[in-house]
Motif scaffolding. Structure first.
Motif, PDB file in Angstrom:
ATOM      1  N   MET A 144       0.691  -1.084  -0.127  1.00 26.43           N
ATOM      2  CA  MET A 144       0.040  -0.028   0.087  1.00 26.43           C
ATOM      3  C   MET A 144       0.690   1.386   0.194  1.00 26.43           C
ATOM      4  O   MET A 144       0.612   2.428  -0.826  1.00 26.43           O
ATOM      5  CB  MET A 144      -0.971  -0.059   1.352  1.00 26.43           C
ATOM      6  CG  MET A 144      -1.863   1.111   1.339  1.00 26.43           C
ATOM      7  SD  MET A 144      -2.949   1.239   2.742  1.00 26.43           S
ATOM      8  CE  MET A 144      -1.708   2.381   3.706  1.00 26.43           C
ATOM      9  N   SER A 145       1.803   1.299   0.903  1.00 27.63           N
ATOM     10  CA  SER A 145       2.740   2.349   0.726  1.00 27.63           C
ATOM     11  C   SER A 145       3.636   2.711  -0.679  1.00 27.63           C
ATOM     12  O   SER A 145       3.477   3.856  -1.036  1.00 27.63           O
ATOM     13  CB  SER A 145       3.928   2.165   1.893  1.00 27.63           C
ATOM     14  OG  SER A 145       3.371   1.856   2.941  1.00 27.63           O
ATOM     15  N   SER A 146       3.894   1.510  -1.440  1.00 28.06           N
ATOM     16  CA  SER A 146       4.411   1.695  -2.692  1.00 28.06           C
ATOM     17  C   SER A 146       3.651   2.384  -3.642  1.00 28.06           C
ATOM     18  O   SER A 146       3.715   2.950  -4.534  1.00 28.06           O
ATOM     19  CB  SER A 146       4.725   0.222  -3.126  1.00 28.06           C
ATOM     20  OG  SER A 146       5.743  -0.514  -2.066  1.00 28.06           O
ATOM     21  N   THR A 169       2.997   4.195   5.970  1.00 33.28           N
ATOM     22  CA  THR A 169       3.636   4.734   4.743  1.00 33.28           C
ATOM     23  C   THR A 169       4.419   6.202   5.042  1.00 33.28           C
ATOM     24  O   THR A 169       5.451   6.097   4.536  1.00 33.28           O
ATOM     25  CB  THR A 169       2.494   5.158   3.833  1.00 33.28           C
ATOM     26  OG1 THR A 169       1.757   4.126   3.616  1.00 33.28           O
ATOM     27  CG2 THR A 169       2.657   5.938   2.435  1.00 33.28           C
ATOM     28  N   ARG A 170       3.814   6.864   5.801  1.00 29.56           N
ATOM     29  CA  ARG A 170       4.735   8.105   6.339  1.00 29.56           C
ATOM     30  C   ARG A 170       5.942   7.619   7.139  1.00 29.56           C
ATOM     31  O   ARG A 170       7.330   8.256   6.663  1.00 29.56           O
ATOM     32  CB  ARG A 170       3.916   8.763   7.288  1.00 29.56           C
ATOM     33  CG  ARG A 170       2.643   9.755   6.556  1.00 29.56           C
ATOM     34  CD  ARG A 170       1.799  10.216   7.492  1.00 29.56           C
ATOM     35  NE  ARG A 170       2.307  10.949   8.544  1.00 29.56           N
ATOM     36  CZ  ARG A 170       2.608  12.588   8.448  1.00 29.56           C
ATOM     37  NH1 ARG A 170       2.238  12.668   7.189  1.00 29.56           N
ATOM     38  NH2 ARG A 170       3.093  13.016   9.283  1.00 29.56           N
ATOM     39  N   GLY A 249      16.893  17.511   7.117  1.00 25.61           N
ATOM     40  CA  GLY A 249      17.030  16.200   6.848  1.00 25.61           C
ATOM     41  C   GLY A 249      17.968  16.139   5.487  1.00 25.61           C
ATOM     42  O   GLY A 249      18.522  17.030   5.242  1.00 25.61           O
ATOM     43  N   GLY A 250      17.709  15.255   4.696  1.00 22.96           N
ATOM     44  CA  GLY A 250      18.072  15.215   3.116  1.00 22.96           C
ATOM     45  C   GLY A 250      17.134  15.504   2.178  1.00 22.96           C
ATOM     46  O   GLY A 250      16.098  16.250   2.592  1.00 22.96           O
ATOM     47  N   ARG A 251      17.572  15.078   0.970  1.00 28.47           N
ATOM     48  CA  ARG A 251      16.451  15.696  -0.130  1.00 28.47           C
ATOM     49  C   ARG A 251      15.357  14.829   0.110  1.00 28.47           C
ATOM     50  O   ARG A 251      15.507  13.566   0.378  1.00 28.47           O
ATOM     51  CB  ARG A 251      17.203  15.409  -1.330  1.00 28.47           C
ATOM     52  CG  ARG A 251      16.451  15.632  -2.634  1.00 28.47           C
ATOM     53  CD  ARG A 251      17.320  15.681  -3.809  1.00 28.47           C
ATOM     54  NE  ARG A 251      17.780  14.280  -4.306  1.00 28.47           N
ATOM     55  CZ  ARG A 251      17.061  13.694  -5.017  1.00 28.47           C
ATOM     56  NH1 ARG A 251      15.836  13.863  -5.773  1.00 28.47           N
ATOM     57  NH2 ARG A 251      17.607  12.770  -5.600  1.00 28.47           N
ATOM     58  N   ILE A 252      14.247  15.375  -0.073  1.00 25.65           N
ATOM     59  CA  ILE A 252      12.836  14.745  -0.001  1.00 25.65           C
ATOM     60  C   ILE A 252      12.694  13.753  -1.267  1.00 25.65           C
ATOM     61  O   ILE A 252      12.068  14.384  -2.170  1.00 25.65           O
ATOM     62  CB  ILE A 252      11.529  15.430   0.347  1.00 25.65           C
ATOM     63  CG1 ILE A 252      12.161  16.281   1.755  1.00 25.65           C
ATOM     64  CG2 ILE A 252      10.427  14.791   0.324  1.00 25.65           C
ATOM     65  CD1 ILE A 252      10.980  16.804   2.324  1.00 25.65           C
ATOM     66  N   ILE A 253      13.127  12.546  -1.421  1.00 28.38           N
ATOM     67  CA  ILE A 253      12.761  11.897  -2.632  1.00 28.38           C
ATOM     68  C   ILE A 253      11.293  11.345  -2.660  1.00 28.38           C
ATOM     69  O   ILE A 253      10.569  11.403  -3.675  1.00 28.38           O
ATOM     70  CB  ILE A 253      13.803  10.584  -2.599  1.00 28.38           C
ATOM     71  CG1 ILE A 253      15.063  11.058  -2.783  1.00 28.38           C
ATOM     72  CG2 ILE A 253      13.564   9.863  -4.020  1.00 28.38           C
ATOM     73  CD1 ILE A 253      16.224   9.951  -2.339  1.00 28.38           C
ATOM     74  N   LEU A 254      10.970  10.764  -1.443  1.00 29.03           N
ATOM     75  CA  LEU A 254       9.399  10.337  -1.461  1.00 29.03           C
ATOM     76  C   LEU A 254       8.688  11.118  -0.436  1.00 29.03           C
ATOM     77  O   LEU A 254       8.981  10.986   0.737  1.00 29.03           O
ATOM     78  CB  LEU A 254       9.453   8.980  -1.068  1.00 29.03           C
ATOM     79  CG  LEU A 254      10.214   7.921  -2.088  1.00 29.03           C
ATOM     80  CD1 LEU A 254      10.275   6.472  -1.395  1.00 29.03           C
ATOM     81  CD2 LEU A 254       9.430   7.896  -3.522  1.00 29.03           C
TER      82      LEU A 254
END
Length: 409
Positions: A144-146, A169-170, A249-254
């Motif tokens: 579901m997260s995917s 998912t979060r 944080g780092g780059r937000i990819i997801l």
């Protein structure tokens, strides 16, 4: 009532929602989900999918019914008002990238996260007739997260009872970004990206970032989000870096999705319980009008009304719950007065409900007949939706592969 969360970046103002193919839908699905989807498709970038892989987590022994259920359900969506021109309709298994992201996310998912999802043990208790001691059933929240993260959906329509699934998912998005968002030279790239906003905006961004990180100033965080959203001269990659840099944080990819809370369906079944196929108390969305009328005419009523002359109590009668959905104040006042004084009989009470349900279903059934008569059109609409969804999925999976060191060149 929907609660829209406003601190999601505008490029991620996308809604993702799906439904398992259980066959033709009933009025509970219509009032609980479909009417909301019809509204959302005009307000957001909507991706609506048939969750056929999810169906296999509990019905893996019944492959013969899945295909028919898929097309029956899609016709119900279209007949209810879902417009392929406004929302992308697709089938989960037609987008193999979902399976790849599921696999990759499973590599970083702690087992304890899945075992503590409340519905894991609840469903095992409810479905004791099925063998659910499977890897697929345990990993359901990762799949579901995917589905959600694949489309970088900012908003996911959920009821209160589904928030725990969305929290997984979060957490997965947060964990993925923490592990893989720290690209080499991240801080230098973020600083360079801020400079592209212009001297004044870059100075404001740094000040808001300092206030948030040093003082936990939520207002500063919201102002910084709004500032980034308004920038037209930075790339999506730079924007994601600046969002991540802002929060430390780092780059937000997801991106982490937010819940779009929806009012729980109040559609009762014919016996007063929640409308559900497992209770055998449903009215199908496209049921034959004569069958609908017969079901409603024979609905149970207040058991105290044994004879026509016995007064009743609407609050103890399943029919009253239908009145609360389908009839106006004047009709309900007439029903309450007539029932409590035995001035009307139960069939008199049911007539306005029967007429209202049939009136609601008539245009849906008419549209459904058009789609049933042209199955090629339905398949073409879904194929177009699948292609549009796959374009987005390919871009996301390439980004994920690169972040995880799997983009071999």
């Amino acid at each position: 009532m929907e609660t829209v969360v406003t601190n999601v970046p505008t490029q991620h103002q996308r809604v993702l929602s799906g439904m398992r193919p259980t066959g033709r839908l009933h009025l509970g699905h219509y009032h609980g989900v479909l009417k909301n989807w019809v509204k959302l498709q005009h307000e957001f970038d909507c991706f609506l999918f048939v969750a056929d892989w999810h169906a296999l987590t509990t019905h893996y022994e019944e492959p013969e019914v899945i295909e028919k259920n898929v097309w029956d359900m899609v016709i119900d969506w279209l007949a209810a008002g879902i417009n392929p021109g406004s929302a992308r309709i697709f089938i989960q298994s037609r987008i193999p990238e979902h399976a790849e992201l599921h696999l990759l996310l499973s590599m970083i998912t702690p087992l304890g996260w899945l075992e503590r999802v409340p519905t894991y043990k609840d469903q095992q208790e409810k479905l004791k007739d099925r063998d659910l001691a499977t890897y697929g059933f345990l990993g359901y929240p990762v799949l579901m997260s995917s589905d959600i993260l694949m489309y970088k959906a900012g908003l996911v329509p959920v009821g209160e009872d589904q928030i725990s699934h969305l929290e997984v998912t979060r957490e997965l998005a947060r964990r993925f970004n923490h592990l893989y968002g720290r690209e080499p030279g991240f801080e230098e790239k973020a600083e360079a990206a801020s400079a592209k906003m212009g001297k004044k905006n870059a100075k404001l961004y740094r000040e808001l970032r300092r206030r948030y990180q040093e003082q936990g100033d939520q207002e500063a965080l919201e102002r910084a989000h709004a500032l980034l959203e308004s920038q037209q001269n930075i790339t999506l990659g730079d924007r994601e870096r600046l969002f991540g840099y802002l929060e430390g944080g780092g780059r937000i990819i997801l991106p982490e999705p937010q819940p779009l809370l929806t009012r729980a369906s109040k559609m009762p079944g014919l016996d007063g319980q929640k409308m559900s196929k497992s209770y055998g108390n449903t009215i199908a969305l496209r049921e034959d009008p004569q069958a609908v009328e017969q079901k409603l005419r024979t609905m149970p009523t207040d058991p105290a009304r044994v004879r026509r002359t016995d007064p009743g109590d609407p609050d103890k009668c399943p029919v009253w719950q239908f009145h609360e959905i389908y009839t106006d104040d004047a009709t309900r006042a007439w029903v309450r007065e007539g029932c409590t004084t035995a001035g009307i009989g139960c069939l008199d009470c049911k007539r306005p409900v029967i007429d209202a349900v049939l009136a609601e279903q008539a245009p849906i059934a008419e549209r459904a007949r058009e789609f049933e008569a042209d199955p090629k059109l339905v398949r073409n609409l879904v194929a177009e939706g699948c292609e549009a969804a796959r374009d987005v999925a390919r871009a996301t999976i390439e980004e994920v592969r690169a972040a995880m060191g799997l983009a071999y060149r």
